[in-house]
Design a protein around this motif. Structure first.
Motif, PDB file in Angstrom:
ATOM      1  N   SER A   1       3.296  10.375   1.859  1.00 54.41           N
ATOM      2  CA  SER A   1       3.923  10.644   3.144  1.00 54.41           C
ATOM      3  C   SER A   1       3.434   9.619   4.179  1.00 54.41           C
ATOM      4  N   VAL A   2       4.388   9.058   4.943  1.00 52.06           N
ATOM      5  CA  VAL A   2       4.065   8.022   5.934  1.00 52.06           C
ATOM      6  C   VAL A   2       4.595   8.428   7.305  1.00 52.06           C
TER       7      VAL A   2
ATOM      8  N   GLU B   1       3.419   2.799   8.638  1.00 50.11           N
ATOM      9  CA  GLU B   1       2.278   3.715   8.526  1.00 50.11           C
ATOM     10  C   GLU B   1       1.127   3.139   9.333  1.00 50.11           C
ATOM     11  N   ASN B   2       0.722   3.860  10.401  1.00 53.68           N
ATOM     12  CA  ASN B   2      -0.373   3.414  11.280  1.00 53.68           C
ATOM     13  C   ASN B   2      -0.175   1.977  11.759  1.00 53.68           C
ATOM     14  N   GLY B   3       1.062   1.617  12.087  1.00 57.94           N
ATOM     15  CA  GLY B   3       1.357   0.272  12.589  1.00 57.94           C
ATOM     16  C   GLY B   3       1.550  -0.785  11.510  1.00 57.94           C
ATOM     17  N   THR B   4       1.297  -0.437  10.252  1.00 61.29           N
ATOM     18  CA  THR B   4       1.543  -1.365   9.151  1.00 61.29           C
ATOM     19  C   THR B   4       2.998  -1.213   8.708  1.00 61.29           C
ATOM     20  N   ILE B   5       3.728  -2.339   8.710  1.00 63.79           N
ATOM     21  CA  ILE B   5       5.133  -2.341   8.311  1.00 63.79           C
ATOM     22  C   ILE B   5       5.246  -2.965   6.925  1.00 63.79           C
ATOM     23  N   GLU B   6       5.926  -2.279   6.026  1.00 61.47           N
ATOM     24  CA  GLU B   6       6.234  -2.817   4.702  1.00 61.47           C
ATOM     25  C   GLU B   6       7.741  -2.691   4.499  1.00 61.47           C
ATOM     26  N   SER B   7       8.360  -3.752   3.950  1.00 58.68           N
ATOM     27  CA  SER B   7       9.810  -3.716   3.790  1.00 58.68           C
ATOM     28  C   SER B   7      10.256  -4.493   2.560  1.00 58.68           C
TER      29      SER B   7
ATOM     30  N   THR C   1       0.819  -1.201   0.000  1.00 59.89           N
ATOM     31  CA  THR C   1       0.000   0.000   0.000  1.00 59.89           C
ATOM     32  C   THR C   1       0.863   1.264   0.000  1.00 59.89           C
ATOM     33  N   TYR C   2       2.005   1.215   0.698  1.00 59.89           N
ATOM     34  CA  TYR C   2       2.790   2.425   0.909  1.00 59.89           C
ATOM     35  C   TYR C   2       4.172   2.405   0.254  1.00 59.89           C
ATOM     36  N   LEU C   3       4.852   1.277   0.272  1.00 68.27           N
ATOM     37  CA  LEU C   3       6.226   1.192  -0.228  1.00 68.27           C
ATOM     38  C   LEU C   3       6.270   1.222  -1.756  1.00 68.27           C
ATOM     39  N   SER C   4       7.050   2.149  -2.296  1.00 64.13           N
ATOM     40  CA  SER C   4       7.191   2.262  -3.748  1.00 64.13           C
ATOM     41  C   SER C   4       8.435   1.529  -4.245  1.00 64.13           C
ATOM     42  N   ASP C   5       9.632   1.861  -3.683  1.00 67.25           N
ATOM     43  CA  ASP C   5      10.863   1.198  -4.114  1.00 67.25           C
ATOM     44  C   ASP C   5      11.997   1.450  -3.136  1.00 67.25           C
ATOM     45  N   GLY C   6      13.063   0.706  -3.345  1.00 69.21           N
ATOM     46  CA  GLY C   6      14.296   0.884  -2.586  1.00 69.21           C
ATOM     47  C   GLY C   6      15.470   0.842  -3.542  1.00 69.21           C
ATOM     48  N   THR C   7      16.440   1.703  -3.321  1.00 68.49           N
ATOM     49  CA  THR C   7      17.633   1.707  -4.164  1.00 68.49           C
ATOM     50  C   THR C   7      18.881   1.561  -3.308  1.00 68.49           C
TER      51      THR C   7
END
Length: 164
Positions: free
Chosen positions: A87-88, A147-153, A59-65
């Motif tokens: 924004s998170v 974001e609001n306790g939701t973790i994305e990695s 829902t929130y994570l777009s990318d990592g470089t």
């Protein structure tokens, strides 16, 4: 006169032997160059980078470089970033320098974590990191959003660079 000819012949023979033996030298870099170890291609490049995108529909994570560059004799620069779709509450990136030892990537250096609050982007760059020669190195990144306790990695890994 014969001594002069003999010396020249001996010099030519020694030079030829040095050239032959010098060309037979095979280093670990030569043996492994072009192979893939745990997803990283082993290269002779001086700079490598990667961008990873979540396979799942986060829902929130777009990318990592992540990236790594040779900046001098046995010194490297390590950098990375994490991007959110909006924004998170908290977003961070932590970069690691890994070294290939006996076919396994081992963490050689743990970088400083960059954390931003109420943001959509976090980045970090560390320069002047000293490394030992005779190994392949790669950058590994941990990219996390809360974001609001939701973790994305997601994790990122560059290709490997040989350091003499």
């Amino acid at each position: 006169m014969k001594k002069g000819k003999r010396r020249r012949k001996l010099t030519v023979v020694v030079l030829l032997l040095c050239m032959i033996l010098g060309s037979l030298h095979v280093s670990a870099a030569d043996e492994l160059l072009g192979t893939v170890v745990d997803g990283s291609l082993l290269t002779e490049e001086t700079e490598v980078s990667t961008t990873v995108y979540p396979k799942a529909r986060w829902t929130y994570l777009s990318d990592g470089t992540g990236s790594m560059a040779v900046t001098g004799t046995r010194t490297v620069r390590l950098s990375g970033s994490t991007t959110a779709k909006k924004s998170v509450d908290a977003i961070y990136v932590n970069m690691y320098l890994q070294r290939l030892v006996n076919g396994t990537w081992c963490t050689y250096y743990i970088g400083t974590r960059s954390t931003k609050y109420d943001a959509y982007y976090a980045s970090i760059t560390e320069t002047g990191l000293s490394v030992e020669g005779g190994y392949y190195y790669r950058a590994a990144g941990a990219h996390v959003i809360n974001e609001n306790g939701t973790i994305e990695s997601i994790s990122s890994y560059t290709d490997g660079i040989w350091i003499d």
